[in-house]
Design an enzyme around this catalytic site. Sequence first.
Site, PDB file in Angstrom:
ATOM      1  CG  ASN A 232      15.626   5.588 -31.044  1.00 54.73           C
ATOM      2  OD1 ASN A 232      15.656   6.006 -32.204  1.00 54.73           O
ATOM      3  ND2 ASN A 232      15.930   4.351 -30.731  1.00 54.73           N
TER       4      ASN A 232
ATOM      5  NE  ARG B  72      19.990   4.153 -32.173  1.00 57.56           N
ATOM      6  CZ  ARG B  72      19.733   2.893 -31.981  1.00 57.56           C
ATOM      7  NH1 ARG B  72      18.779   2.521 -31.182  1.00 57.56           N
ATOM      8  NH2 ARG B  72      20.453   1.988 -32.568  1.00 57.56           N
TER       9      ARG B  72
ATOM     10  CG  HIS C 284      23.592  -2.507 -34.336  1.00 58.70           C
ATOM     11  ND1 HIS C 284      23.645  -3.654 -35.094  1.00 58.70           N
ATOM     12  CD2 HIS C 284      22.288  -2.239 -34.156  1.00 58.70           C
ATOM     13  CE1 HIS C 284      22.404  -4.061 -35.362  1.00 58.70           C
ATOM     14  NE2 HIS C 284      21.562  -3.200 -34.807  1.00 58.70           N
TER      15      HIS C 284
ATOM     16  CG  HIS D 170      24.191  -5.497 -31.614  1.00 58.56           C
ATOM     17  ND1 HIS D 170      24.009  -4.537 -30.640  1.00 58.56           N
ATOM     18  CD2 HIS D 170      22.975  -5.655 -32.184  1.00 58.56           C
ATOM     19  CE1 HIS D 170      22.752  -4.142 -30.637  1.00 58.56           C
ATOM     20  NE2 HIS D 170      22.101  -4.808 -31.571  1.00 58.56           N
ATOM     21  CG  LEU D 171      24.786 -12.095 -32.341  1.00 50.82           C
ATOM     22  CD1 LEU D 171      25.055 -13.576 -32.057  1.00 50.82           C
ATOM     23  CD2 LEU D 171      25.180 -11.738 -33.766  1.00 50.82           C
TER      24      LEU D 171
ATOM     25  CG  ASN E  92      14.233  -8.124 -35.460  1.00 50.75           C
ATOM     26  OD1 ASN E  92      14.139  -9.238 -35.981  1.00 50.75           O
ATOM     27  ND2 ASN E  92      13.547  -7.084 -35.874  1.00 50.75           N
ATOM     28  N   GLY E  93      18.041  -7.073 -35.517  1.00 51.32           N
ATOM     29  CA  GLY E  93      19.097  -6.656 -36.445  1.00 51.32           C
ATOM     30  C   GLY E  93      20.417  -7.115 -35.833  1.00 51.32           C
TER      31      GLY E  93
ATOM     32  NE  ARG F 201      17.748  -4.344 -41.698  1.00 46.50           N
ATOM     33  CZ  ARG F 201      18.042  -3.885 -40.473  1.00 46.50           C
ATOM     34  NH1 ARG F 201      18.982  -4.472 -39.753  1.00 46.50           N
ATOM     35  NH2 ARG F 201      17.413  -2.842 -39.990  1.00 46.50           N
TER      36      ARG F 201
ATOM     37  NE  ARG G  60      11.718 -14.435 -27.636  1.00 45.04           N
ATOM     38  CZ  ARG G  60      11.457 -13.222 -27.171  1.00 45.04           C
ATOM     39  NH1 ARG G  60      11.390 -13.010 -25.885  1.00 45.04           N
ATOM     40  NH2 ARG G  60      11.231 -12.221 -27.997  1.00 45.04           N
TER      41      ARG G  60
ATOM     42  N   GLY H 252      19.475  -8.875 -27.890  1.00 47.47           N
ATOM     43  CA  GLY H 252      18.449  -9.872 -27.535  1.00 47.47           C
ATOM     44  C   GLY H 252      18.875 -11.316 -27.677  1.00 47.47           C
TER      45      GLY H 252
ATOM     46  CG  ASN I 262      18.056 -12.859 -23.433  1.00 48.85           C
ATOM     47  OD1 ASN I 262      18.159 -12.895 -22.217  1.00 48.85           O
ATOM     48  ND2 ASN I 262      17.805 -11.738 -24.094  1.00 48.85           N
TER      49      ASN I 262
ATOM     50  CD  GLU J 116      21.724   0.168 -29.012  1.00 50.97           C
ATOM     51  OE1 GLU J 116      21.803   0.752 -30.092  1.00 50.97           O
ATOM     52  OE2 GLU J 116      20.953  -0.785 -28.817  1.00 50.97           O
TER      53      GLU J 116
HETATM   54  P1  AMP Z   1      16.819  -7.061 -29.983  1.00 49.48           P
HETATM   55  O1  AMP Z   1      16.653  -6.640 -31.412  1.00 49.48           O
HETATM   56  O2  AMP Z   1      18.184  -6.854 -29.462  1.00 49.48           O
HETATM   57  O3  AMP Z   1      15.745  -6.483 -29.092  1.00 49.48           O
HETATM   58  O4  AMP Z   1      16.604  -8.642 -29.965  1.00 49.48           O
HETATM   59  C1  AMP Z   1      15.347  -9.199 -30.284  1.00 49.48           C
HETATM   60  C2  AMP Z   1      15.498 -10.678 -30.490  1.00 49.48           C
HETATM   61  O5  AMP Z   1      16.081 -11.271 -29.329  1.00 49.48           O
HETATM   62  C3  AMP Z   1      14.164 -11.364 -30.681  1.00 49.48           C
HETATM   63  O6  AMP Z   1      13.910 -11.567 -32.042  1.00 49.48           O
HETATM   64  C4  AMP Z   1      14.321 -12.697 -29.986  1.00 49.48           C
HETATM   65  O7  AMP Z   1      14.459 -13.656 -30.981  1.00 49.48           O
HETATM   66  C5  AMP Z   1      15.615 -12.618 -29.208  1.00 49.48           C
HETATM   67  N1  AMP Z   1      15.407 -12.976 -27.810  1.00 49.48           N
HETATM   68  C6  AMP Z   1      14.959 -12.194 -26.812  1.00 49.48           C
HETATM   69  N2  AMP Z   1      14.867 -12.894 -25.653  1.00 49.48           N
HETATM   70  C7  AMP Z   1      15.269 -14.161 -25.934  1.00 49.48           C
HETATM   71  C8  AMP Z   1      15.394 -15.358 -25.180  1.00 49.48           C
HETATM   72  N3  AMP Z   1      15.085 -15.398 -23.879  1.00 49.48           N
HETATM   73  N4  AMP Z   1      15.852 -16.457 -25.810  1.00 49.48           N
HETATM   74  C9  AMP Z   1      16.152 -16.420 -27.113  1.00 49.48           C
HETATM   75  N5  AMP Z   1      16.054 -15.317 -27.878  1.00 49.48           N
HETATM   76  C10 AMP Z   1      15.613 -14.208 -27.308  1.00 49.48           C
END
Ligand code: AMP
Length: 393
Positions: free
Chosen positions: A7, A89, A178, A204-205, A207-208, A237, A281, A327, A331, A380
């Site tokens: 990637n 990727r 995604h 798919h929630l 950072n993006g 964004r 978080r 993420g 979580n 992925e």
């Molecule tokens: P990703 O882009 O899929 O890696 O997701 C990143 C986002 O997931 C971060 O900005 C966090 O806000 C969120 N995240 C990761 N772990 C947790 C958790 N244990 N509780 C709440 N949010 C989380």
Amino acid sequence: MNVLIINAGSSSLKYQLMNPETGEVSAKGLCERIGIDGRLNHKVGEEKVVKDIPMPTHSEAIAATLEILQDAEVGVIKSVDEIDAVGHRVLHGGMEFFASCVINDDVIAAIKKCIPLGPLHNPANLMGIEACQAVMPKTPQVAVFDTAFHMTMPPKAYRYAIPTEYYENDSIRRYGFHGTSHKYVAKRTAELIGKKEFKMVNCHLGNGSSMAAIKDGKCQDTTMGLSPLAGVPMGTRSGDIDACVVQFICNKYGMSVDDCLNMLNKKSGVLALSGVSSDFRDLEDGAKKGDENCALARDKFCYEVAKYVGAYAAALNGIDVLTFTAGVGENDTAVRAAVCEYLSFMGVKIDPELNSKRGKEMKISTPDSTVEVWVVPTNEELMIAQDTAELVK
Ligand code: AMP
């Protein structure tokens, strides 16, 4: 079989060596600061190695990756010949690519053709491909596109209501991103519920964030557009926005369109609404301490996600399954609870006890919920490895 997954970003390159049948990762790492100085972060099991290695270009990063994979102490292979294929990727496949494909000169030319659509990522992805071809010319290389899964959308979903010439001459349309994650979750959900024909919305929630309406494993609509800026608000964004906002800001503040877009991509979203952080978080901590802006940022996010689920339930004439991944989706139990609460009008009901688990593949809806709600952690890399293996076999 060993598949090396690459990637490549503009100044970084992530790698994983994976068995596509078992999903087992024997080693993974990150080359960073490419073009600046160069640092390799390598991980085998629990062991981590960090090395400063000059990386003027992606070629040196690939060379360093192959060298450490063969290292006597922290390596996992004896020779590059043990790598059966490389899966890359690639961000934007434009209207050129409907699926993953084995890379040849024509494929490289078509990825280059898509550079205007993915100006930041496609050149970096190409550098990764060309660097691999140079150091391992006999190993088959496969391109896996972030956009390909969405190419089954019907015209009513992918066309923008703007003059046709922009679509015909410039390929301006909704593409969505995604795709590898949405494809993995759709495939995995079919296995989990034991059905091939069903209607789902995948959230798919992270950072993006993006969402996809999927029928019988095929994408029908998705929230991101020509670029990843569209759809729900994200970490930094804005998500969907009236184009006149750009005109207003550029005119009033003498900002260029590029600077305004940079603001919408990097300084907006929940970061801007909370004024605190792009990390969910931190927003949860802030909201718990009574910070109203953090609470608003989270509520706005959940509200927009729920609105799209409602829209996609209409688009699909009802849904059977709702999935959460990435993420935040995997979580953030409070985000899942809030989204499902907005959807209670359509009979979505989750079990708070089941929903309290983080990062676990499981069903969280109650038996009487009209829609099955699942948490399906995305993978992925496994999807890239499987597509690669299938194409080179
Ligand atoms: P990703 O882009 O899929 O890696 O997701 C990143 C986002 O997931 C971060 O900005 C966090 O806000 C969120 N995240 C990761 N772990 C947790 C958790 N244990 N509780 C709440 N949010 C989380």
